[in-house]
Design a protein around this motif. Structure first.
Motif, PDB file in Angstrom:
ATOM      1  N   MET A 170       0.851  -1.183   0.000  1.00  0.00           N
ATOM      2  CA  MET A 170       0.000   0.000   0.000  1.00  0.00           C
ATOM      3  C   MET A 170       0.893   1.241   0.000  1.00  0.00           C
ATOM      4  O   MET A 170       1.974   1.238   0.575  1.00  0.00           O
ATOM      5  CB  MET A 170      -0.896  -0.046   1.241  1.00  0.00           C
ATOM      6  CG  MET A 170      -1.860   1.077   1.354  1.00  0.00           C
ATOM      7  SD  MET A 170      -2.916   0.829   2.816  1.00  0.00           S
ATOM      8  CE  MET A 170      -4.124   2.054   2.506  1.00  0.00           C
ATOM      9  N   ARG A 171       0.430   2.298  -0.617  1.00  0.00           N
ATOM     10  CA  ARG A 171       1.175   3.552  -0.697  1.00  0.00           C
ATOM     11  C   ARG A 171       0.648   4.563   0.320  1.00  0.00           C
ATOM     12  O   ARG A 171      -0.526   4.529   0.698  1.00  0.00           O
ATOM     13  CB  ARG A 171       1.049   4.173  -2.089  1.00  0.00           C
ATOM     14  CG  ARG A 171       1.405   3.267  -3.228  1.00  0.00           C
ATOM     15  CD  ARG A 171       2.869   3.134  -3.344  1.00  0.00           C
ATOM     16  NE  ARG A 171       3.179   2.231  -4.444  1.00  0.00           N
ATOM     17  CZ  ARG A 171       4.361   2.069  -4.924  1.00  0.00           C
ATOM     18  NH1 ARG A 171       5.371   2.733  -4.417  1.00  0.00           N
ATOM     19  NH2 ARG A 171       4.588   1.228  -5.892  1.00  0.00           N
ATOM     20  N   LEU A 172       1.504   5.466   0.739  1.00  0.00           N
ATOM     21  CA  LEU A 172       1.109   6.496   1.699  1.00  0.00           C
ATOM     22  C   LEU A 172      -0.016   7.366   1.139  1.00  0.00           C
ATOM     23  O   LEU A 172      -0.886   7.807   1.874  1.00  0.00           O
ATOM     24  CB  LEU A 172       2.326   7.352   2.068  1.00  0.00           C
ATOM     25  CG  LEU A 172       2.113   8.452   3.090  1.00  0.00           C
ATOM     26  CD1 LEU A 172       1.565   7.897   4.398  1.00  0.00           C
ATOM     27  CD2 LEU A 172       3.404   9.193   3.344  1.00  0.00           C
ATOM     28  N   SER A 173      -0.041   7.575  -0.163  1.00  0.00           N
ATOM     29  CA  SER A 173      -1.087   8.387  -0.786  1.00  0.00           C
ATOM     30  C   SER A 173      -2.474   7.752  -0.668  1.00  0.00           C
ATOM     31  O   SER A 173      -3.483   8.438  -0.784  1.00  0.00           O
ATOM     32  CB  SER A 173      -0.757   8.625  -2.264  1.00  0.00           C
ATOM     33  OG  SER A 173      -0.637   7.392  -2.944  1.00  0.00           O
ATOM     34  N   GLU A 174      -2.541   6.432  -0.406  1.00  0.00           N
ATOM     35  CA  GLU A 174      -3.816   5.717  -0.289  1.00  0.00           C
ATOM     36  C   GLU A 174      -4.365   5.699   1.129  1.00  0.00           C
ATOM     37  O   GLU A 174      -5.514   5.318   1.344  1.00  0.00           O
ATOM     38  CB  GLU A 174      -3.633   4.270  -0.761  1.00  0.00           C
ATOM     39  CG  GLU A 174      -3.189   4.142  -2.195  1.00  0.00           C
ATOM     40  CD  GLU A 174      -2.754   2.734  -2.553  1.00  0.00           C
ATOM     41  OE1 GLU A 174      -3.030   1.799  -1.769  1.00  0.00           O
ATOM     42  OE2 GLU A 174      -2.129   2.576  -3.603  1.00  0.00           O
ATOM     43  N   LEU A 175      -3.573   6.127   2.095  1.00  0.00           N
ATOM     44  CA  LEU A 175      -3.995   6.117   3.491  1.00  0.00           C
ATOM     45  C   LEU A 175      -5.074   7.178   3.719  1.00  0.00           C
ATOM     46  O   LEU A 175      -4.994   8.275   3.183  1.00  0.00           O
ATOM     47  CB  LEU A 175      -2.780   6.400   4.381  1.00  0.00           C
ATOM     48  CG  LEU A 175      -2.819   5.935   5.823  1.00  0.00           C
ATOM     49  CD1 LEU A 175      -2.984   4.424   5.901  1.00  0.00           C
ATOM     50  CD2 LEU A 175      -1.546   6.342   6.528  1.00  0.00           C
ATOM     51  N   LYS A 176      -6.079   6.840   4.496  1.00  0.00           N
ATOM     52  CA  LYS A 176      -7.174   7.774   4.768  1.00  0.00           C
ATOM     53  C   LYS A 176      -6.816   8.697   5.935  1.00  0.00           C
ATOM     54  O   LYS A 176      -5.909   8.428   6.704  1.00  0.00           O
ATOM     55  CB  LYS A 176      -8.448   6.989   5.084  1.00  0.00           C
ATOM     56  CG  LYS A 176      -8.933   6.154   3.908  1.00  0.00           C
ATOM     57  CD  LYS A 176     -10.285   5.571   4.176  1.00  0.00           C
ATOM     58  CE  LYS A 176     -10.809   4.673   3.104  1.00  0.00           C
ATOM     59  NZ  LYS A 176     -10.375   4.838   1.762  1.00  0.00           N
ATOM     60  N   VAL A 177      -7.572   9.790   6.050  1.00  0.00           N
ATOM     61  CA  VAL A 177      -7.368  10.772   7.112  1.00  0.00           C
ATOM     62  C   VAL A 177      -7.536  10.103   8.480  1.00  0.00           C
ATOM     63  O   VAL A 177      -8.430   9.279   8.676  1.00  0.00           O
ATOM     64  CB  VAL A 177      -8.358  11.945   6.959  1.00  0.00           C
ATOM     65  CG1 VAL A 177      -8.258  12.910   8.121  1.00  0.00           C
ATOM     66  CG2 VAL A 177      -8.109  12.678   5.643  1.00  0.00           C
ATOM     67  N   LYS A 178      -6.664  10.453   9.413  1.00  0.00           N
ATOM     68  CA  LYS A 178      -6.631   9.945  10.789  1.00  0.00           C
ATOM     69  C   LYS A 178      -6.154   8.496  10.895  1.00  0.00           C
ATOM     70  O   LYS A 178      -6.243   7.903  11.956  1.00  0.00           O
ATOM     71  CB  LYS A 178      -7.991  10.090  11.491  1.00  0.00           C
ATOM     72  CG  LYS A 178      -8.503  11.508  11.549  1.00  0.00           C
ATOM     73  CD  LYS A 178      -7.636  12.379  12.412  1.00  0.00           C
ATOM     74  CE  LYS A 178      -8.216  13.782  12.466  1.00  0.00           C
ATOM     75  NZ  LYS A 178      -7.303  14.744  13.025  1.00  0.00           N
ATOM     76  N   GLN A 179      -5.640   7.930   9.814  1.00  0.00           N
ATOM     77  CA  GLN A 179      -5.094   6.577   9.857  1.00  0.00           C
ATOM     78  C   GLN A 179      -3.575   6.654   9.985  1.00  0.00           C
ATOM     79  O   GLN A 179      -2.953   7.582   9.470  1.00  0.00           O
ATOM     80  CB  GLN A 179      -5.441   5.781   8.603  1.00  0.00           C
ATOM     81  CG  GLN A 179      -6.865   5.306   8.554  1.00  0.00           C
ATOM     82  CD  GLN A 179      -7.115   4.398   7.362  1.00  0.00           C
ATOM     83  OE1 GLN A 179      -6.500   4.548   6.315  1.00  0.00           O
ATOM     84  NE2 GLN A 179      -8.029   3.458   7.533  1.00  0.00           N
TER      85      GLN A 179
END
Length: 87
Positions: free
Chosen positions: A1-10
């Motif tokens: 998984m890429r950092l750009s795919e992480l959701k807010v507050k995760q």
């Protein structure tokens, strides 16, 4: 998984920073080198604080006590893992 795919507050742990440019094998990516210099290194905890309104760009990332605003293309260079992230 890429950092750009992480959701807010995760939060997640960095596993790798991709240092090669697409299409130019063998040539080092200066942006990736700079990200590592700033503290984006494997084993480090990162958290997405917020994302921009239009298209989610830029992304506000927290590493330790420091916050960085990254463009999506920069955040895509950072591979992460959400397994075993400390709270």
């Amino acid at each position: 998984m890429r950092l750009s795919e992480l959701k807010v507050k995760q939060a997640a742990i960095i596993t790798k920073v991709n240092r090669t440019l697409d299409g130019n094998s063998g040539q080092s990516d200066l942006v990736a080198s700079r990200l590592e210099t700033l503290g984006f290194v494997p084993g480090t905890r990162v958290e997405v604080i917020t994302k921009g309104i239009f298209g989610g760009d830029p992304i506000l990332i927290q590493v330790g006590f420091t916050r960085f605003a990254l463009r999506k293309v920069e955040a895509e260079k950072i591979e992460i893992n959400q397994e075993g992230v400390p709270a």
